[in-house]
Design an enzyme around this catalytic site. Sequence first.
Site, PDB file in Angstrom:
ATOM      1  N   CYS A  95      97.864  13.351 110.866  1.00 54.69           N
ATOM      2  CA  CYS A  95      97.950  13.849 110.331  1.00 54.69           C
ATOM      3  C   CYS A  95      98.213  14.701 110.133  1.00 54.69           C
ATOM      4  CB  CYS A  95      99.411  12.501 109.582  1.00 54.69           C
ATOM      5  SG  CYS A  95     101.195  13.423 109.677  1.00 54.69           S
ATOM      6  N   LEU A  96      98.858  16.148 109.958  1.00 55.27           N
ATOM      7  CA  LEU A  96      98.830  17.228 109.212  1.00 55.27           C
ATOM      8  C   LEU A  96      98.594  16.959 107.991  1.00 55.27           C
ATOM      9  CD1 LEU A  96      99.190  19.834 112.254  1.00 55.27           C
ATOM     10  CD2 LEU A  96      97.025  19.551 111.161  1.00 55.27           C
ATOM     11  N   HIS A 137     105.174   9.855 117.310  1.00 61.16           N
ATOM     12  CA  HIS A 137     104.788  10.406 115.674  1.00 61.16           C
ATOM     13  C   HIS A 137     105.309  11.621 115.080  1.00 61.16           C
ATOM     14  CE1 HIS A 137     101.637  11.156 113.157  1.00 61.16           C
ATOM     15  NE2 HIS A 137     102.203  12.103 113.146  1.00 61.16           N
ATOM     16  N   GLU A 138     106.558  12.473 115.530  1.00 60.94           N
ATOM     17  CA  GLU A 138     106.733  13.461 114.991  1.00 60.94           C
ATOM     18  C   GLU A 138     108.482  13.053 114.957  1.00 60.94           C
ATOM     19  OE1 GLU A 138     105.191  15.732 114.386  1.00 60.94           O
ATOM     20  OE2 GLU A 138     103.645  15.832 115.822  1.00 60.94           O
TER      21      GLU A 138
HETATM   22 NI    NI Z   1     101.966  14.065 111.499  1.00 57.51          NI
END
Ligand code: NI
Length: 181
Positions: A95-96, A137-138
């Site tokens: 994840c960023l 996830h988003e």
């Molecule tokens: Ni993420």
Amino acid sequence: MAILDIITAPDPRLKVKSTPVDRVDDEVRGLMDDLLETMYAEDNGVGLAAPQVGVAKRVLVIDLSRGEEVPDPLCMANPEVISFSEDLVSTEEGCLSVPEHYAEVVRPASVRLHYLDRDNEIREMDAEDFPAICIQHEIDHLDGVLFIDHLTAIKRSMILRKLSKTRKHTTAKTAATAPVL
Ligand code: NI
């Protein structure tokens, strides 16, 4: 379009449940464009949700094209999963907002969802395999949930401790090797 700062855990803004947009207007389209540009600026970014840039709105972007492939952006507002498969799949996620950490997360292998597209049209879609994982996830981000929240408490606190130590010295920009969401 603008490249925005990506916030990283344990920032409390990542734990907030975001609010739906009334409609997809120019302002929301501008946010979608900024999210795309911010995601494309990250080497392996394939998904980004508005809370990751500190905006508590139910807006996200995904682009699973890689490298030299033609960009294939998917922009969603108010996405909602209608049904999901009973089969589960374990995928390594990154994840960023959780830079440099990866872990296996178990999720339904396919989902059906609806959302508003860039033109404020209601769309229904079926996703399976990696696209289904990205979407889940988003959407989690819109509910204030990070992939590390799916791990055991011990693993999660280990990652958060490391992130707290390093966040003063590094930014979210890292040379990631795997796709990050
Ligand atoms: Ni993420």
